[in-house]
Design a protein around this motif. Structure first.
Motif, mmCIF file in Angstrom:
data_model
loop_
_atom_site.group_PDB
_atom_site.id
_atom_site.type_symbol
_atom_site.label_atom_id
_atom_site.label_comp_id
_atom_site.label_asym_id
_atom_site.label_seq_id
_atom_site.Cartn_x
_atom_site.Cartn_y
_atom_site.Cartn_z
ATOM 1 N N ILE A 307 -48.418 46.027 58.887
ATOM 2 C CA ILE A 307 -49.365 45.281 58.058
ATOM 3 C C ILE A 307 -48.864 45.187 56.618
ATOM 4 N N ILE A 308 -48.278 46.277 56.116
ATOM 5 C CA ILE A 308 -47.797 46.305 54.737
ATOM 6 C C ILE A 308 -46.670 45.298 54.516
ATOM 7 N N PHE A 312 -44.793 40.177 52.507
ATOM 8 C CA PHE A 312 -43.417 39.735 52.239
ATOM 9 C C PHE A 312 -43.012 38.630 53.211
ATOM 10 N N VAL A 313 -43.520 38.724 54.449
ATOM 11 C CA VAL A 313 -43.253 37.662 55.417
ATOM 12 C C VAL A 313 -43.943 36.373 54.985
ATOM 13 N N GLY A 314 -45.075 36.523 54.260
ATOM 14 C CA GLY A 314 -45.783 35.345 53.770
ATOM 15 C C GLY A 314 -44.919 34.447 52.909
ATOM 16 N N GLN A 363 -49.765 39.672 62.919
ATOM 17 C CA GLN A 363 -50.303 39.278 61.613
ATOM 18 C C GLN A 363 -49.514 38.102 61.036
ATOM 19 N N THR A 364 -48.210 38.047 61.300
ATOM 20 C CA THR A 364 -47.418 36.888 60.869
ATOM 21 C C THR A 364 -47.913 35.625 61.559
ATOM 22 N N GLN A 365 -48.164 35.729 62.838
ATOM 23 C CA GLN A 365 -48.702 34.592 63.586
ATOM 24 C C GLN A 365 -50.070 34.189 63.035
ATOM 25 N N SER A 366 -50.907 35.188 62.738
ATOM 26 C CA SER A 366 -52.249 34.915 62.229
ATOM 27 C C SER A 366 -52.204 34.177 60.895
#
Length: 496
Positions: A307-308, A312-314, A363-366
Protein backbone atom coordinates in the motif's frame (compact mmCIF):
# COMPACT_ATOMS: atom_id res chain seq x y z
CA UNK A 1 -25.80 28.77 -47.76
CA UNK A 2 -26.52 30.41 -44.42
CA UNK A 3 -26.80 34.24 -44.54
CA UNK A 4 -24.28 36.12 -42.38
CA UNK A 5 -27.06 37.60 -40.26
CA UNK A 6 -28.37 34.15 -39.37
CA UNK A 7 -24.84 32.96 -38.61
CA UNK A 8 -24.29 35.87 -36.23
CA UNK A 9 -27.63 35.29 -34.52
CA UNK A 10 -26.89 31.56 -34.17
CA UNK A 11 -23.40 32.29 -32.85
CA UNK A 12 -24.76 34.83 -30.37
CA UNK A 13 -27.45 32.42 -29.18
CA UNK A 14 -24.92 29.66 -28.72
CA UNK A 15 -22.56 31.98 -26.89
CA UNK A 16 -25.37 33.20 -24.59
CA UNK A 17 -26.53 29.65 -23.91
CA UNK A 18 -23.05 28.46 -23.00
CA UNK A 19 -22.40 31.66 -21.03
CA UNK A 20 -25.41 30.87 -18.87
CA UNK A 21 -23.93 27.44 -18.17
CA UNK A 22 -20.56 28.96 -17.30
CA UNK A 23 -22.18 31.54 -15.06
CA UNK A 24 -24.21 28.86 -13.29
CA UNK A 25 -21.05 26.90 -12.63
CA UNK A 26 -18.55 29.60 -11.67
CA UNK A 27 -20.37 32.54 -10.03
CA UNK A 28 -20.60 30.78 -6.68
CA UNK A 29 -18.22 32.52 -4.31
CA UNK A 30 -19.11 32.12 -0.64
CA UNK A 31 -17.60 33.76 2.41
CA UNK A 32 -19.37 31.64 5.04
CA UNK A 33 -20.30 28.02 5.70
CA UNK A 34 -23.82 27.35 6.98
CA UNK A 35 -24.43 31.15 6.68
CA UNK A 36 -22.61 31.85 9.97
CA UNK A 37 -19.19 30.15 9.95
CA UNK A 38 -16.59 32.31 8.15
CA UNK A 39 -14.47 30.59 5.51
CA UNK A 40 -10.77 31.53 5.72
CA UNK A 41 -10.10 34.00 2.90
CA UNK A 42 -7.35 31.88 1.35
CA UNK A 43 -9.78 28.95 0.99
CA UNK A 44 -12.56 30.85 -0.76
CA UNK A 45 -13.21 30.00 -4.37
CA UNK A 46 -11.76 32.46 -6.88
CA UNK A 47 -12.18 31.59 -10.59
CA UNK A 48 -9.33 33.97 -11.47
CA UNK A 49 -6.93 32.33 -9.02
CA UNK A 50 -7.26 28.51 -9.00
CA UNK A 51 -6.43 26.84 -5.71
CA UNK A 52 -2.96 25.30 -5.65
CA UNK A 53 -3.09 21.59 -4.83
CA UNK A 54 0.37 20.56 -3.62
CA UNK A 55 1.70 17.46 -1.94
CA UNK A 56 1.31 18.79 1.66
CA UNK A 57 -2.42 19.29 1.11
CA UNK A 58 -2.65 15.94 -0.67
CA UNK A 59 -1.07 14.18 2.32
CA UNK A 60 -3.34 16.11 4.70
CA UNK A 61 -6.36 14.81 2.78
CA UNK A 62 -4.98 11.27 3.08
CA UNK A 63 -4.44 11.60 6.85
CA UNK A 64 -7.97 12.93 7.31
CA UNK A 65 -9.35 10.03 5.27
CA UNK A 66 -7.35 7.58 7.39
CA UNK A 67 -8.95 8.65 10.64
CA UNK A 68 -12.49 9.12 9.31
CA UNK A 69 -12.62 5.69 7.67
CA UNK A 70 -11.24 4.24 10.93
CA UNK A 71 -14.70 4.79 12.46
CA UNK A 72 -15.88 1.67 10.62
CA UNK A 73 -13.34 -0.66 12.25
CA UNK A 74 -12.86 0.44 15.87
CA UNK A 75 -15.55 -2.00 17.02
CA UNK A 76 -14.07 -5.16 15.51
CA UNK A 77 -11.26 -5.91 18.03
CA UNK A 78 -13.41 -5.07 21.08
CA UNK A 79 -16.45 -7.28 20.49
CA UNK A 80 -15.55 -9.52 23.46
CA UNK A 81 -15.35 -6.51 25.80
CA UNK A 82 -18.65 -5.20 24.42
CA UNK A 83 -20.28 -8.57 25.07
CA UNK A 84 -19.13 -8.54 28.69
CA UNK A 85 -20.07 -4.90 29.24
CA UNK A 86 -23.59 -5.22 27.85
CA UNK A 87 -24.07 -8.74 29.34
CA UNK A 88 -25.05 -10.30 26.02
CA UNK A 89 -23.82 -13.19 23.89
CA UNK A 90 -21.21 -13.00 21.15
CA UNK A 91 -23.91 -13.53 18.53
CA UNK A 92 -25.69 -10.37 19.64
CA UNK A 93 -22.64 -8.09 19.53
CA UNK A 94 -21.65 -9.62 16.18
CA UNK A 95 -24.43 -7.48 14.66
CA UNK A 96 -22.50 -4.28 15.42
CA UNK A 97 -19.85 -4.50 12.63
CA UNK A 98 -22.60 -5.44 10.17
CA UNK A 99 -24.67 -2.40 11.14
CA UNK A 100 -21.68 -0.08 10.81
CA UNK A 101 -20.93 -1.41 7.32
CA UNK A 102 -24.61 -1.27 6.37
CA UNK A 103 -24.76 2.39 7.38
CA UNK A 104 -21.62 3.09 5.39
CA UNK A 105 -23.03 1.33 2.32
CA UNK A 106 -26.29 3.31 2.49
CA UNK A 107 -24.31 6.52 2.93
CA UNK A 108 -22.24 5.73 -0.16
CA UNK A 109 -25.35 5.27 -2.25
CA UNK A 110 -27.54 8.08 -0.92
CA UNK A 111 -25.13 10.72 0.49
CA UNK A 112 -21.93 10.73 -1.57
CA UNK A 113 -23.68 11.63 -4.88
CA UNK A 114 -24.73 14.88 -3.17
CA UNK A 115 -21.20 16.10 -3.85
CA UNK A 116 -22.36 16.89 -7.40
CA UNK A 117 -25.17 19.22 -6.27
CA UNK A 118 -23.93 20.68 -2.96
CA UNK A 119 -20.75 22.45 -1.88
CA UNK A 120 -18.38 19.69 -0.87
CA UNK A 121 -16.56 21.66 1.83
CA UNK A 122 -19.81 22.35 3.66
CA UNK A 123 -21.07 18.80 3.18
CA UNK A 124 -17.86 17.23 4.51
CA UNK A 125 -17.72 19.54 7.54
CA UNK A 126 -21.32 18.57 8.35
CA UNK A 127 -20.66 14.83 8.01
CA UNK A 128 -17.47 14.89 10.12
CA UNK A 129 -19.27 16.94 12.77
CA UNK A 130 -22.18 14.48 12.85
CA UNK A 131 -19.95 11.40 13.06
CA UNK A 132 -18.05 13.02 15.95
CA UNK A 133 -21.31 13.80 17.76
CA UNK A 134 -22.64 10.27 17.29
CA UNK A 135 -19.37 8.82 18.59
CA UNK A 136 -20.01 10.63 21.88
CA UNK A 137 -23.14 8.50 22.20
CA UNK A 138 -21.11 5.32 21.64
CA UNK A 139 -18.75 6.28 24.46
CA UNK A 140 -21.46 6.87 27.10
CA UNK A 141 -24.40 4.57 26.34
CA UNK A 142 -25.18 1.53 28.52
CA UNK A 143 -27.84 0.07 26.22
CA UNK A 144 -26.96 -2.37 23.44
CA UNK A 145 -29.88 -1.33 21.21
CA UNK A 146 -28.88 2.33 21.45
CA UNK A 147 -25.26 1.35 20.74
CA UNK A 148 -26.35 -0.53 17.61
CA UNK A 149 -28.48 2.36 16.32
CA UNK A 150 -25.69 4.87 16.88
CA UNK A 151 -23.17 2.52 15.24
CA UNK A 152 -25.35 2.50 12.13
CA UNK A 153 -25.47 6.32 12.16
CA UNK A 154 -21.69 6.55 12.59
CA UNK A 155 -21.25 4.36 9.51
CA UNK A 156 -23.81 6.45 7.61
CA UNK A 157 -21.93 9.70 8.29
CA UNK A 158 -18.39 8.37 7.80
CA UNK A 159 -18.52 8.73 4.02
CA UNK A 160 -16.65 12.07 3.88
CA UNK A 161 -13.53 10.45 2.32
CA UNK A 162 -15.60 9.28 -0.64
CA UNK A 163 -16.82 12.86 -1.15
CA UNK A 164 -13.24 14.05 -0.82
CA UNK A 165 -11.98 11.72 -3.56
CA UNK A 166 -13.81 13.48 -6.46
CA UNK A 167 -12.67 16.83 -5.00
CA UNK A 168 -9.06 15.61 -5.23
CA UNK A 169 -9.66 14.77 -8.89
CA UNK A 170 -11.00 18.30 -9.44
CA UNK A 171 -8.20 20.10 -7.61
CA UNK A 172 -5.25 18.05 -8.89
CA UNK A 173 -3.83 19.04 -12.28
CA UNK A 174 -4.49 16.39 -14.96
CA UNK A 175 -0.79 15.55 -15.13
CA UNK A 176 -0.80 14.58 -11.43
CA UNK A 177 -4.33 13.27 -10.96
CA UNK A 178 -3.40 9.57 -10.75
CA UNK A 179 -0.73 10.04 -8.09
CA UNK A 180 -2.98 12.41 -6.11
CA UNK A 181 -5.75 9.81 -6.02
CA UNK A 182 -3.23 7.10 -5.10
CA UNK A 183 -2.10 9.07 -2.02
CA UNK A 184 -5.67 9.36 -0.71
CA UNK A 185 -6.43 5.71 -1.50
CA UNK A 186 -3.37 4.69 0.54
CA UNK A 187 -4.70 6.78 3.41
CA UNK A 188 -8.03 4.96 3.26
CA UNK A 189 -6.37 1.55 3.35
CA UNK A 190 -4.06 2.53 6.21
CA UNK A 191 -7.12 3.62 8.18
CA UNK A 192 -8.45 0.06 8.14
CA UNK A 193 -5.29 -1.30 9.76
CA UNK A 194 -4.61 1.59 12.13
CA UNK A 195 -8.15 1.47 13.53
CA UNK A 196 -7.83 -2.19 14.48
CA UNK A 197 -4.37 -1.73 15.99
CA UNK A 198 -5.30 1.36 18.03
CA UNK A 199 -8.58 -0.12 19.19
CA UNK A 200 -6.97 -3.38 20.30
CA UNK A 201 -4.13 -1.68 22.19
CA UNK A 202 -6.30 0.93 23.95
CA UNK A 203 -8.98 -1.58 24.95
CA UNK A 204 -6.35 -4.03 26.21
CA UNK A 205 -4.89 -1.54 28.71
CA UNK A 206 -7.96 0.54 29.57
CA UNK A 207 -11.65 0.17 28.65
CA UNK A 208 -13.48 -0.08 25.36
CA UNK A 209 -15.08 3.29 26.14
CA UNK A 210 -11.67 4.94 25.92
CA UNK A 211 -11.45 3.69 22.33
CA UNK A 212 -14.38 5.92 21.43
CA UNK A 213 -13.08 8.78 23.57
CA UNK A 214 -9.89 8.54 21.53
CA UNK A 215 -11.99 8.53 18.35
CA UNK A 216 -13.80 11.69 19.46
CA UNK A 217 -10.50 13.49 19.99
CA UNK A 218 -9.11 12.35 16.63
CA UNK A 219 -12.27 13.37 14.78
CA UNK A 220 -12.25 16.81 16.44
CA UNK A 221 -8.68 17.18 15.18
CA UNK A 222 -9.77 16.13 11.66
CA UNK A 223 -12.73 18.51 11.79
CA UNK A 224 -10.47 21.41 12.76
CA UNK A 225 -8.02 20.47 10.03
CA UNK A 226 -10.82 20.28 7.46
CA UNK A 227 -12.00 23.76 8.42
CA UNK A 228 -8.49 25.21 8.08
CA UNK A 229 -7.35 23.30 4.97
CA UNK A 230 -10.36 22.27 2.88
CA UNK A 231 -10.83 24.68 -0.05
CA UNK A 232 -14.29 25.77 -1.07
CA UNK A 233 -15.32 24.62 -4.52
CA UNK A 234 -18.34 25.68 -6.57
CA UNK A 235 -21.45 23.62 -7.13
CA UNK A 236 -21.25 22.12 -10.61
CA UNK A 237 -24.90 21.20 -11.07
CA UNK A 238 -27.21 23.81 -9.56
CA UNK A 239 -30.30 22.55 -11.40
CA UNK A 240 -29.76 18.88 -10.51
CA UNK A 241 -32.44 17.42 -8.22
CA UNK A 242 -31.92 14.62 -5.73
CA UNK A 243 -33.98 12.19 -7.79
CA UNK A 244 -32.18 13.44 -10.86
CA UNK A 245 -28.94 12.20 -9.31
CA UNK A 246 -30.12 8.60 -9.41
CA UNK A 247 -31.64 8.92 -12.85
CA UNK A 248 -28.34 10.21 -14.19
CA UNK A 249 -26.40 7.46 -12.40
CA UNK A 250 -28.59 4.83 -14.05
CA UNK A 251 -28.15 6.61 -17.38
CA UNK A 252 -24.38 6.53 -17.04
CA UNK A 253 -24.47 2.77 -16.50
CA UNK A 254 -26.64 2.24 -19.58
CA UNK A 255 -25.22 4.81 -22.01
CA UNK A 256 -21.52 4.99 -21.07
CA UNK A 257 -19.67 1.80 -22.09
CA UNK A 258 -16.61 2.78 -20.03
CA UNK A 259 -18.69 2.99 -16.84
CA UNK A 260 -20.00 -0.54 -17.31
CA UNK A 261 -16.53 -1.83 -18.17
CA UNK A 262 -15.01 -0.29 -15.04
CA UNK A 263 -17.82 -1.42 -12.73
CA UNK A 264 -17.69 -5.04 -13.90
CA UNK A 265 -13.90 -5.14 -13.62
CA UNK A 266 -14.02 -3.51 -10.17
CA UNK A 267 -16.66 -5.97 -8.95
CA UNK A 268 -14.56 -8.98 -10.00
CA UNK A 269 -11.31 -7.47 -8.66
CA UNK A 270 -12.90 -6.62 -5.31
CA UNK A 271 -14.26 -10.18 -5.04
CA UNK A 272 -10.77 -11.63 -5.62
CA UNK A 273 -9.11 -9.26 -3.15
CA UNK A 274 -11.68 -9.91 -0.41
CA UNK A 275 -11.55 -13.65 -1.04
CA UNK A 276 -7.75 -13.57 -0.61
CA UNK A 277 -7.74 -11.90 2.80
CA UNK A 278 -10.78 -13.76 4.17
CA UNK A 279 -9.52 -17.23 3.28
CA UNK A 280 -5.90 -16.45 4.19
CA UNK A 281 -6.84 -16.90 7.85
CA UNK A 282 -8.16 -20.40 7.12
CA UNK A 283 -5.06 -21.30 5.12
CA UNK A 284 -2.52 -20.13 7.72
CA UNK A 285 -4.50 -21.45 10.69
CA UNK A 286 -4.77 -24.96 9.27
CA UNK A 287 -2.35 -27.57 7.91
CA UNK A 288 0.53 -27.38 7.22
CA UNK A 289 1.12 -24.04 9.04
CA UNK A 290 -1.09 -23.97 12.19
CA UNK A 291 -0.09 -20.35 12.91
CA UNK A 292 -1.54 -18.42 15.85
CA UNK A 293 -3.81 -15.42 15.32
CA UNK A 294 -0.94 -13.09 16.27
CA UNK A 295 1.32 -14.44 13.53
CA UNK A 296 -1.55 -14.42 11.02
CA UNK A 297 -2.13 -10.76 11.87
CA UNK A 298 1.48 -9.95 11.00
CA UNK A 299 0.82 -10.96 7.40
CA UNK A 300 -1.31 -7.84 7.14
CA UNK A 301 1.82 -5.76 7.71
CA UNK A 302 3.33 -7.30 4.57
CA UNK A 303 0.33 -6.05 2.63
CA UNK A 304 0.83 -2.58 4.09
CA UNK A 305 4.23 -2.39 2.37
CA UNK A 306 2.43 -2.76 -0.95
CA UNK A 307 0.00 0.00 0.00
CA UNK A 308 2.85 2.39 0.86
CA UNK A 309 4.40 1.92 -2.59
CA UNK A 310 1.13 2.69 -4.44
CA UNK A 311 1.54 6.52 -4.40
CA UNK A 312 4.84 6.11 -6.26
CA UNK A 313 3.12 3.88 -8.81
CA UNK A 314 0.58 6.69 -9.21
CA UNK A 315 3.26 8.73 -10.95
CA UNK A 316 3.44 6.06 -13.65
CA UNK A 317 -0.35 6.22 -14.04
CA UNK A 318 -0.02 9.97 -14.64
CA UNK A 319 2.38 9.42 -17.54
CA UNK A 320 0.41 6.85 -19.51
CA UNK A 321 -3.22 6.12 -20.27
CA UNK A 322 -4.68 4.40 -17.16
CA UNK A 323 -6.10 1.65 -19.40
CA UNK A 324 -2.55 0.36 -19.88
CA UNK A 325 -1.73 0.33 -16.16
CA UNK A 326 -5.05 -1.41 -15.47
CA UNK A 327 -4.15 -4.11 -18.02
CA UNK A 328 -0.59 -4.49 -16.67
CA UNK A 329 -1.66 -4.67 -13.02
CA UNK A 330 -4.36 -7.25 -13.84
CA UNK A 331 -1.75 -9.38 -15.64
CA UNK A 332 0.54 -9.22 -12.59
CA UNK A 333 -2.38 -10.15 -10.34
CA UNK A 334 -2.99 -13.21 -12.51
CA UNK A 335 0.70 -14.18 -12.35
CA UNK A 336 0.98 -13.95 -8.57
CA UNK A 337 -2.37 -15.66 -8.08
CA UNK A 338 -0.88 -18.51 -10.13
CA UNK A 339 2.06 -18.60 -7.69
CA UNK A 340 -0.44 -18.92 -4.84
CA UNK A 341 -2.32 -21.67 -6.67
CA UNK A 342 0.85 -23.66 -7.17
CA UNK A 343 2.61 -23.24 -3.83
CA UNK A 344 0.43 -21.31 -1.36
CA UNK A 345 -0.43 -24.38 0.70
CA UNK A 346 3.07 -25.82 0.52
CA UNK A 347 5.60 -23.04 1.18
CA UNK A 348 4.97 -19.97 3.32
CA UNK A 349 7.39 -17.92 1.18
CA UNK A 350 4.85 -18.06 -1.63
CA UNK A 351 2.18 -16.68 0.72
CA UNK A 352 4.42 -13.80 1.84
CA UNK A 353 5.28 -12.87 -1.75
CA UNK A 354 1.62 -12.96 -2.73
CA UNK A 355 0.59 -10.84 0.28
CA UNK A 356 2.85 -8.06 -0.95
CA UNK A 357 2.27 -8.40 -4.70
CA UNK A 358 -1.51 -8.91 -4.65
CA UNK A 359 -1.93 -5.85 -2.43
CA UNK A 360 0.38 -3.68 -4.55
CA UNK A 361 -1.13 -4.55 -7.91
CA UNK A 362 -4.73 -4.57 -6.69
CA UNK A 363 -4.34 -0.99 -5.45
CA UNK A 364 -2.56 -0.04 -8.69
CA UNK A 365 -5.47 -1.49 -10.64
CA UNK A 366 -7.93 0.33 -8.37
CA UNK A 367 -6.27 3.74 -8.85
CA UNK A 368 -6.07 3.18 -12.62
CA UNK A 369 -9.77 2.37 -12.87
CA UNK A 370 -10.69 5.26 -10.60
CA UNK A 371 -8.66 7.68 -12.73
CA UNK A 372 -10.42 6.36 -15.84
CA UNK A 373 -13.81 6.73 -14.16
CA UNK A 374 -13.16 10.34 -13.16
CA UNK A 375 -12.09 11.13 -16.75
CA UNK A 376 -15.61 10.47 -18.04
CA UNK A 377 -17.13 13.69 -16.71
CA UNK A 378 -15.72 16.50 -14.59
CA UNK A 379 -19.19 17.51 -13.36
CA UNK A 380 -20.42 14.08 -12.24
CA UNK A 381 -17.45 12.70 -10.34
CA UNK A 382 -19.31 12.19 -7.06
CA UNK A 383 -21.95 10.10 -8.83
CA UNK A 384 -19.34 8.17 -10.78
CA UNK A 385 -17.40 7.51 -7.58
CA UNK A 386 -20.59 6.25 -5.92
CA UNK A 387 -21.08 3.77 -8.77
CA UNK A 388 -17.48 2.63 -8.43
CA UNK A 389 -17.72 2.08 -4.66
CA UNK A 390 -21.06 0.28 -5.15
CA UNK A 391 -19.22 -2.19 -7.41
CA UNK A 392 -16.54 -2.60 -4.70
CA UNK A 393 -19.19 -3.41 -2.09
CA UNK A 394 -20.91 -5.96 -4.32
CA UNK A 395 -17.51 -7.55 -4.98
CA UNK A 396 -16.76 -7.77 -1.26
CA UNK A 397 -20.05 -9.56 -0.66
CA UNK A 398 -19.33 -11.96 -3.52
CA UNK A 399 -15.75 -12.65 -2.43
CA UNK A 400 -16.68 -13.26 1.19
CA UNK A 401 -19.57 -15.65 0.56
CA UNK A 402 -18.43 -17.53 -2.54
CA UNK A 403 -14.75 -17.62 -1.57
CA UNK A 404 -15.47 -19.06 1.87
CA UNK A 405 -17.79 -21.73 0.45
CA UNK A 406 -15.26 -22.82 -2.18
CA UNK A 407 -12.36 -22.89 0.33
CA UNK A 408 -14.32 -24.93 2.91
CA UNK A 409 -15.82 -27.26 0.32
CA UNK A 410 -12.93 -27.79 -2.07
CA UNK A 411 -9.73 -26.53 -0.43
CA UNK A 412 -7.24 -23.70 -0.88
CA UNK A 413 -6.09 -24.66 -4.37
CA UNK A 414 -9.59 -24.70 -5.85
CA UNK A 415 -10.31 -21.36 -4.20
CA UNK A 416 -7.13 -19.82 -5.62
CA UNK A 417 -7.87 -21.26 -9.06
CA UNK A 418 -11.28 -19.60 -8.94
CA UNK A 419 -9.56 -16.25 -8.34
CA UNK A 420 -7.30 -16.93 -11.34
CA UNK A 421 -10.40 -17.46 -13.48
CA UNK A 422 -11.79 -14.16 -12.20
CA UNK A 423 -8.58 -12.34 -13.20
CA UNK A 424 -8.84 -13.84 -16.70
CA UNK A 425 -12.43 -12.58 -16.79
CA UNK A 426 -11.23 -9.07 -15.83
CA UNK A 427 -8.67 -9.09 -18.63
CA UNK A 428 -11.38 -10.15 -21.06
CA UNK A 429 -13.59 -7.25 -20.01
CA UNK A 430 -10.75 -4.71 -20.21
CA UNK A 431 -9.57 -5.72 -23.69
CA UNK A 432 -13.04 -5.34 -25.19
CA UNK A 433 -12.36 -1.61 -25.60
CA UNK A 434 -9.01 -0.10 -26.56
CA UNK A 435 -7.38 2.87 -24.81
CA UNK A 436 -8.63 5.36 -27.42
CA UNK A 437 -11.99 3.75 -28.20
CA UNK A 438 -14.73 6.42 -28.67
CA UNK A 439 -16.81 6.79 -25.54
CA UNK A 440 -20.05 5.72 -27.29
CA UNK A 441 -18.60 2.41 -28.56
CA UNK A 442 -18.98 -0.79 -26.57
CA UNK A 443 -16.26 -2.62 -28.49
CA UNK A 444 -13.32 -1.67 -30.67
CA UNK A 445 -9.83 -0.28 -30.96
CA UNK A 446 -10.45 2.88 -32.98
CA UNK A 447 -7.70 5.39 -32.33
CA UNK A 448 -4.95 2.82 -32.06
CA UNK A 449 -2.92 1.63 -29.09
CA UNK A 450 -0.91 4.72 -28.19
CA UNK A 451 0.62 4.49 -24.74
CA UNK A 452 0.07 8.15 -23.91
CA UNK A 453 -2.82 10.54 -24.43
CA UNK A 454 -3.13 11.54 -28.07
CA UNK A 455 -3.99 15.15 -27.21
CA UNK A 456 -4.42 17.17 -24.00
CA UNK A 457 -8.17 17.45 -24.55
CA UNK A 458 -8.55 13.68 -24.37
CA UNK A 459 -6.97 13.44 -20.98
CA UNK A 460 -9.84 14.78 -18.97
CA UNK A 461 -12.74 14.06 -21.36
CA UNK A 462 -14.50 17.21 -20.11
CA UNK A 463 -18.20 17.74 -20.57
CA UNK A 464 -20.36 20.81 -20.26
CA UNK A 465 -22.65 19.40 -17.60
CA UNK A 466 -23.18 16.31 -15.54
CA UNK A 467 -25.66 14.67 -17.92
CA UNK A 468 -24.40 11.91 -20.22
CA UNK A 469 -26.10 13.32 -23.28
CA UNK A 470 -24.03 16.51 -23.10
CA UNK A 471 -20.92 14.44 -23.75
CA UNK A 472 -22.32 13.59 -27.18
CA UNK A 473 -21.91 17.22 -28.27
CA UNK A 474 -18.23 16.46 -28.72
CA UNK A 475 -15.11 18.62 -28.84
CA UNK A 476 -16.92 21.51 -30.58
CA UNK A 477 -19.15 22.11 -27.56
CA UNK A 478 -16.13 21.93 -25.28
CA UNK A 479 -14.24 24.37 -27.49
CA UNK A 480 -17.16 26.84 -27.46
CA UNK A 481 -17.41 26.39 -23.70
CA UNK A 482 -13.73 27.15 -23.17
CA UNK A 483 -13.74 30.13 -25.56
CA UNK A 484 -16.83 31.58 -23.91
CA UNK A 485 -15.39 31.06 -20.44
CA UNK A 486 -12.19 32.85 -21.45
CA UNK A 487 -14.18 35.70 -23.00
CA UNK A 488 -16.32 35.98 -19.89
CA UNK A 489 -13.30 36.13 -17.61
CA UNK A 490 -11.67 38.76 -19.86
CA UNK A 491 -14.83 40.90 -19.77
CA UNK A 492 -14.99 40.61 -15.99
CA UNK A 493 -11.39 41.81 -15.69
CA UNK A 494 -12.14 44.80 -17.94
CA UNK A 495 -15.18 45.70 -15.83
CA UNK A 496 -13.07 45.58 -12.65
Amino acid sequence: MTPPAETNISSTATRCSVSSIVEAQTDQTYSKDFRYLPIPRRLRYDPDKPFYFGMPLNVSFAVGSTFVIANLYYCQPILIQLSASFHVTYDEVARIPTLVQAGYGIGLLFITPLGDMLRRRQLMLLLIGLSTTFTVGLAITNNLLVFEIISFLVGLTSVAPQILMPLVADLAPPARRGSAIAVVVSGLLLGILIARVLSGIVANFTSWRFVYCMSIGIQCFVLGGAYLLLPDYPVKNRDLSYLGIFRSMAKYVVTEPLVGQIMITTWAASACYTNWWVTLTFLLGGPPYYYSTVIIGLFGLVGILGIIIVPFVGRLIDRVIPWWTAIASTLFLLVFQAVQTGAGGINVAAVIICCFALDLFRQTQSVSLQTLMFSISDTARSRLNALLILAVFLGQITGTSVGTDVFVGYGWRADSAMSMAMYVFQLGVLVLRGPHCPRNRWFGYEGGLELRWMSPSNQAHPTVSGNPENAEKGPLAIEVYNETRDAKEKDAKELR
